[in-house]
Design an enzyme around this catalytic site. Structure first.
Site, PDB file in Angstrom:
ATOM      1  N   HIS A 100       0.795  -1.228   0.000  1.00 37.51           N
ATOM      2  CA  HIS A 100       0.000   0.000   0.000  1.00 37.51           C
ATOM      3  C   HIS A 100       0.833   1.286   0.000  1.00 37.51           C
ATOM      4  O   HIS A 100       0.286   2.377  -0.185  1.00 37.51           O
ATOM      5  CB  HIS A 100      -0.997  -0.002   1.175  1.00 37.51           C
ATOM      6  CG  HIS A 100      -2.340   0.547   0.815  1.00 37.51           C
ATOM      7  ND1 HIS A 100      -3.473   0.318   1.570  1.00 37.51           N
ATOM      8  CD2 HIS A 100      -2.738   1.330  -0.226  1.00 37.51           C
ATOM      9  CE1 HIS A 100      -4.503   0.948   1.001  1.00 37.51           C
ATOM     10  NE2 HIS A 100      -4.079   1.561  -0.085  1.00 37.51           N
ATOM     11  N   ASP A 128      -9.847  -0.624   3.949  1.00 35.73           N
ATOM     12  CA  ASP A 128      -8.676  -1.246   4.570  1.00 35.73           C
ATOM     13  C   ASP A 128      -9.049  -1.688   5.980  1.00 35.73           C
ATOM     14  O   ASP A 128      -9.935  -1.097   6.604  1.00 35.73           O
ATOM     15  CB  ASP A 128      -7.562  -0.173   4.646  1.00 35.73           C
ATOM     16  CG  ASP A 128      -6.150  -0.734   4.723  1.00 35.73           C
ATOM     17  OD1 ASP A 128      -5.953  -1.750   5.403  1.00 35.73           O
ATOM     18  OD2 ASP A 128      -5.245  -0.121   4.120  1.00 35.73           O
ATOM     19  N   HIS A 130      -6.792  -1.297   8.083  1.00 36.35           N
ATOM     20  CA  HIS A 130      -5.874  -0.372   8.754  1.00 36.35           C
ATOM     21  C   HIS A 130      -6.068   1.046   8.224  1.00 36.35           C
ATOM     22  O   HIS A 130      -6.592   1.222   7.113  1.00 36.35           O
ATOM     23  CB  HIS A 130      -4.423  -0.796   8.494  1.00 36.35           C
ATOM     24  CG  HIS A 130      -4.157  -2.248   8.695  1.00 36.35           C
ATOM     25  ND1 HIS A 130      -4.279  -3.172   7.681  1.00 36.35           N
ATOM     26  CD2 HIS A 130      -3.818  -2.943   9.810  1.00 36.35           C
ATOM     27  CE1 HIS A 130      -3.994  -4.382   8.151  1.00 36.35           C
ATOM     28  NE2 HIS A 130      -3.719  -4.283   9.443  1.00 36.35           N
ATOM     29  N   ASP A 132      -3.349   3.245   7.889  1.00 39.85           N
ATOM     30  CA  ASP A 132      -2.138   3.624   7.138  1.00 39.85           C
ATOM     31  C   ASP A 132      -1.841   5.113   7.249  1.00 39.85           C
ATOM     32  O   ASP A 132      -1.402   5.751   6.290  1.00 39.85           O
ATOM     33  CB  ASP A 132      -2.275   3.210   5.657  1.00 39.85           C
ATOM     34  CG  ASP A 132      -2.429   1.702   5.486  1.00 39.85           C
ATOM     35  OD1 ASP A 132      -2.265   0.950   6.469  1.00 39.85           O
ATOM     36  OD2 ASP A 132      -2.730   1.269   4.359  1.00 39.85           O
ATOM     37  N   HIS A 145       4.264   1.166   4.261  1.00 40.87           N
ATOM     38  CA  HIS A 145       2.867   0.911   3.843  1.00 40.87           C
ATOM     39  C   HIS A 145       1.866   1.271   4.942  1.00 40.87           C
ATOM     40  O   HIS A 145       0.670   1.367   4.656  1.00 40.87           O
ATOM     41  CB  HIS A 145       2.667  -0.534   3.356  1.00 40.87           C
ATOM     42  CG  HIS A 145       2.497  -1.556   4.423  1.00 40.87           C
ATOM     43  ND1 HIS A 145       1.803  -2.736   4.233  1.00 40.87           N
ATOM     44  CD2 HIS A 145       2.943  -1.594   5.706  1.00 40.87           C
ATOM     45  CE1 HIS A 145       1.825  -3.457   5.347  1.00 40.87           C
ATOM     46  NE2 HIS A 145       2.515  -2.797   6.253  1.00 40.87           N
ATOM     47  N   ASP A 234      -7.339  -1.908  -0.179  1.00 36.80           N
ATOM     48  CA  ASP A 234      -6.401  -2.882   0.386  1.00 36.80           C
ATOM     49  C   ASP A 234      -7.173  -4.178   0.575  1.00 36.80           C
ATOM     50  O   ASP A 234      -8.204  -4.208   1.266  1.00 36.80           O
ATOM     51  CB  ASP A 234      -5.888  -2.338   1.729  1.00 36.80           C
ATOM     52  CG  ASP A 234      -4.840  -3.220   2.393  1.00 36.80           C
ATOM     53  OD1 ASP A 234      -4.855  -4.447   2.194  1.00 36.80           O
ATOM     54  OD2 ASP A 234      -4.019  -2.667   3.150  1.00 36.80           O
ATOM     55  N   ASP A 236      -6.765  -6.553   2.352  1.00 43.18           N
ATOM     56  CA  ASP A 236      -6.928  -7.029   3.731  1.00 43.18           C
ATOM     57  C   ASP A 236      -8.161  -6.442   4.419  1.00 43.18           C
ATOM     58  O   ASP A 236      -8.477  -6.807   5.557  1.00 43.18           O
ATOM     59  CB  ASP A 236      -5.641  -6.852   4.555  1.00 43.18           C
ATOM     60  CG  ASP A 236      -5.329  -5.414   4.968  1.00 43.18           C
ATOM     61  OD1 ASP A 236      -6.242  -4.580   5.083  1.00 43.18           O
ATOM     62  OD2 ASP A 236      -4.131  -5.140   5.202  1.00 43.18           O
ATOM     63  N   GLU A 279      -1.861  -5.169  -1.822  1.00 43.28           N
ATOM     64  CA  GLU A 279      -1.600  -6.109  -0.730  1.00 43.28           C
ATOM     65  C   GLU A 279      -2.040  -7.554  -0.989  1.00 43.28           C
ATOM     66  O   GLU A 279      -2.098  -8.355  -0.059  1.00 43.28           O
ATOM     67  CB  GLU A 279      -2.172  -5.600   0.608  1.00 43.28           C
ATOM     68  CG  GLU A 279      -1.626  -4.245   1.065  1.00 43.28           C
ATOM     69  CD  GLU A 279      -0.209  -4.259   1.656  1.00 43.28           C
ATOM     70  OE1 GLU A 279       0.393  -5.359   1.729  1.00 43.28           O
ATOM     71  OE2 GLU A 279       0.288  -3.177   2.016  1.00 43.28           O
TER      72      GLU A 279
HETATM   73  C1  DIR Z   1       0.536  -1.141  11.189  1.00 43.83           C
HETATM   74  C2  DIR Z   1       0.030  -2.147  10.164  1.00 43.83           C
HETATM   75  N1  DIR Z   1      -0.452  -0.157  11.479  1.00 43.83           N
HETATM   76  C3  DIR Z   1       1.823  -0.469  10.705  1.00 43.83           C
HETATM   77  N2  DIR Z   1      -0.306  -1.521   8.993  1.00 43.83           N
HETATM   78  C4  DIR Z   1      -0.706  -2.087   7.802  1.00 43.83           C
HETATM   79  O1  DIR Z   1       2.751  -1.179  10.373  1.00 43.83           O
HETATM   80  O2  DIR Z   1       1.886   0.751  10.674  1.00 43.83           O
HETATM   81  N3  DIR Z   1      -0.910  -3.272   7.507  1.00 43.83           N
HETATM   82  N4  DIR Z   1      -0.927  -1.239   6.793  1.00 43.83           N
HETATM   83  O3  DIR Z   1      -1.447  -3.634   6.287  1.00 43.83           O
HETATM   84 MN    MN Z   2      -3.356  -0.621   3.584  1.00 44.78          MN
HETATM   85 MN    MN Z   3      -4.279  -3.087   5.516  1.00 42.99          MN
END
Ligand code: DIR
Ligand code: MN
Ligand code: MN
Ligand code: MN
Length: 313
Positions: A100, A128, A130, A132, A145, A234, A236, A279
């Protein structure tokens, strides 16, 4: 209609190899052929999956806690130019990731093109598990990402030209025109950012409470009609039941139908200017004879087809 396609075989925004193999896997599964033959798009691309090898330096030490900062900056800068050159011709742009972090390139590219063409700011729908939106300092992982939204919105700033300092005002987005859907794994500093900036966000809890139909009505109402929309999806966001082959799966996610529905609703607005699918990692398989990877690739193809209008009757 014309569709620009950018196939990004890049995984440097996180630590697991294999997400760079997604564009080939999606294409091999027939995605571009379907867009051409069934959805009648005229595709604009050079038919290659870019690895950007020539942009990746031999030495790339951590900077402000970020991993692979020079590589991710150089690759996303190139992607930004690629997406910009498609979007400035008035084409919708499909980018197949990749992790991402590549959204730093895709969104900066469309933001700049739409400013020049229409004098408008784009809206971003970020689907997503998350957010990000970590800043380099707030990130636990150092994986870029997890940071694209902070760089794209100016929450994270860096003057070094070779580490995202190339992002100028023209590339940036407004947090007021950002909407999240599908959230369920948001880091603590990210939650504070959402609150402090009043960012519109629909978590899985909101989807359970209202249903995906109402959530999409609310998400699109927030953006307002007639605003160019960049959809960054994303995989996920989907429950691992539907998309197990991804770097950071989180249980309790969207069904495939809910994911498809989100993409369909965005398509229906007529305002989609770009879609990212990121992803998918076909090398991360949950076991039993590649089923997980194959299902994840199929799910990714379905999301893209829905975003590009397959469900219209
Ligand atoms: C977590 C996981 N918040 C990080 N982030 C993501 O690594 O900053 N996983 N984007 O897909
Ligand atoms: Mn993402
Ligand atoms: Mn994600
Ligand atoms: Mn987390």
């Amino acid at each position: 209609d014309q569709l620009g396609v950018v196939a990004v075989g890049f995984s440097g925004g996180q630590c697991k190899p294999g997400v760079d193999a997604a564009p080939s896997a999606l294409i091999k599964n027939g995605l571009l052929k379907q867009l051409r033959d069934e959805l009648d798009y005229k595709l604009f691309h050079d038919d290659t999956v870019h690895s950007y090898k020539e942009l990746i330096p031999a030495s790339d030490p951590d900077y402000r806690g970020m991993k692979n900062p020079l590589a991710v900056s150089a690759v996303t800068r190139k992607i930004s130019e690629q997406v910009y050159s498609q979007a400035k011709e008035g084409r919708c742009v499909l980018t197949l990731g990749g992790d991402h972090s590549i959204a730093i390139g895709t969104i900066s590219g469309t933001a700049k093109a739409i400013r020049e063409r229409l004098g408008r700011e784009i809206a971003v729908i970020w689907v997503d598990a998350h957010t990000d939106i970590n800043t380099p300092e707030a990130s636990d992982s150092g994986n870029i990402h997890g940071m694209p939204v902070s760089f794209l919105s100016g929450l994270a700033k860096e003057s070094r030209e070779d580490i995202f300092g190339w992002l100028k005002e023209e590339h940036m987005i407004s947090l007021k025109k950002l909407v999240y859907i599908g959230l369920r794994d948001v880091d603590r500093p990210e939650k504070k950012t959402l609150r402090d900036h009043g960012i519109k966000a629909f978590s899985m809890h909101d989807i359970d409470r209202h249903g995906i139909g109402k959530v999409m009505d609310m998400a699109l109402a927030h953006i307002g009609t007639d605003t160019p929309i960049h959809l960054s999806f994303d995989v996920d966001a989907l429950d691992p039941m539907w998309a197990p082959s991804t770097g950071t799966p989180v249980r309790g996610g969207l069904t495939l139908r809910e994911g498809d529905f989100i993409a369909e609703c965005v398509h229906e607005t007529g305002c989609l200017i770009a879609m990212d699918l990121v992803e998918v990692n076909p090398t991360l398989d949950s076991g039993l004879n590649d089923i997980g990877a194959h299902e994840t690739v199929r799910a990714g193809c379905s999301l893209v087809r829905c975003g590009l209008g397959e469900s219209l009757l």
